[in-house]
Design a protein around this motif. Structure first.
Motif, short mmCIF file in Angstrom:
data_model
loop_
_atom_site.label_atom_id
_atom_site.label_comp_id
_atom_site.label_asym_id
_atom_site.label_seq_id
_atom_site.Cartn_x
_atom_site.Cartn_y
_atom_site.Cartn_z
N GLU A 1 -87.14 -19.49 29.76
CA GLU A 1 -87.63 -18.53 30.73
C GLU A 1 -89.06 -18.13 30.39
OE1 GLU A 1 -85.11 -15.28 31.63
OE2 GLU A 1 -83.29 -16.48 31.42
N ARG A 2 -89.79 -17.77 31.41
CA ARG A 2 -91.17 -17.33 31.23
C ARG A 2 -91.18 -15.90 30.71
NH1 ARG A 2 -94.49 -20.80 33.88
NH2 ARG A 2 -93.61 -22.03 35.54
N ARG B 1 -95.52 -14.95 39.29
CA ARG B 1 -96.91 -15.37 39.07
C ARG B 1 -97.80 -14.13 39.17
NH1 ARG B 1 -97.01 -18.91 42.78
NH2 ARG B 1 -96.57 -20.67 41.45
N PRO B 2 -98.53 -13.80 38.10
CA PRO B 2 -99.39 -12.60 38.15
C PRO B 2 -100.60 -12.83 39.06
CG PRO B 2 -99.52 -13.65 35.99
CD PRO B 2 -98.53 -14.42 36.78
N PRO B 3 -101.18 -11.74 39.57
CA PRO B 3 -102.36 -11.87 40.43
C PRO B 3 -103.51 -12.61 39.75
CG PRO B 3 -101.56 -9.61 40.45
CD PRO B 3 -100.76 -10.35 39.43
N GLN B 4 -103.63 -12.49 38.42
CA GLN B 4 -104.71 -13.18 37.71
C GLN B 4 -104.61 -14.69 37.88
OE1 GLN B 4 -102.98 -10.67 36.59
NE2 GLN B 4 -104.43 -9.14 35.88
N VAL B 5 -103.39 -15.22 37.90
CA VAL B 5 -103.21 -16.66 38.07
C VAL B 5 -103.54 -17.06 39.50
CG1 VAL B 5 -101.54 -18.56 37.97
CG2 VAL B 5 -101.53 -16.80 36.20
N ARG C 1 -104.20 -12.16 28.79
CA ARG C 1 -103.04 -11.47 29.36
C ARG C 1 -103.40 -10.81 30.66
NH1 ARG C 1 -98.97 -9.34 25.13
NH2 ARG C 1 -99.26 -10.88 23.52
N PRO C 2 -102.52 -10.70 31.60
CA PRO C 2 -101.14 -11.17 31.65
C PRO C 2 -101.00 -12.61 32.12
CG PRO C 2 -101.54 -9.87 33.58
CD PRO C 2 -102.81 -9.84 32.77
#
Length: 152
Positions: A20-21, A26-30, A144-145
């Motif tokens: 598991e991640r 998916r964070p907004p940064q990605v 991060r994140p």
């Protein structure tokens, strides 16, 4: 007489469990990194097409040379697009490969090899902006994140 349980098959289902991640969504940064990577791709594609068209006098070299250059250019663009998709999907290896390629591209831009013609101001600004977009995206996926989402 009672059966010896030491030699009985396991009673639980055996299956591979996907790791598991650290973050499930998916964070907004990605997502922002993906937007930056596609902007860099678009700019790089435009610069590549411009460079292919401005290769000089076609009578200087064989048409096969143009075909090889075009093949290498479009192969590199296809690789870049594929890495963008793999980064968006969360593949850790893709962000590492992209970072390595971005560093190599920056080094090649800063230390040109051979006695080729110098870049025009437009090309220099375009490549610098593309590199800036690449490294901004890499900062988002390696801190991060964003970085937590790539860990398994």
């Amino acid at each position: 007489m009672q059966e010896d349980r030491r030699y009985a098959p396991p009673t639980t289902d055996l299956r591979d469990v996907e790791a598991e991640r650290a973050l499930s969504e998916r964070p907004p940064q990605v997502r922002w990194a993906s937007v930056l990577l596609w902007l860099s791709f678009t700019l790089g594609a435009a610069l590549s097409v411009y460079a292919l068209r401005a290769e000089g006098d076609p009578s200087e070299h064989a048409p096969a040379v143009d075909a090889v250059l075009a093949g290498i250019t479009f192969g590199a663009l296809a690789l870049s697009a594929w890495l963008n998709v793999m980064i968006y999907r969360g593949h850790n290896w893709a962000r590492i490969v992209y970072l390595a390629l971005a560093v190599v591209a920056l080094l090649l831009m800063l230390m040109p090899v051979g006695d080729g013609e110098p870049l025009t101001l437009t090309e220099t600004i375009g490549y610098a902006l593309s590199s800036l977009l690449d490294f901004a995206a890499m900062a988002l996926v390696f801190t991060r994140p964003g970085a937590l989402w790539f860990r398994r």
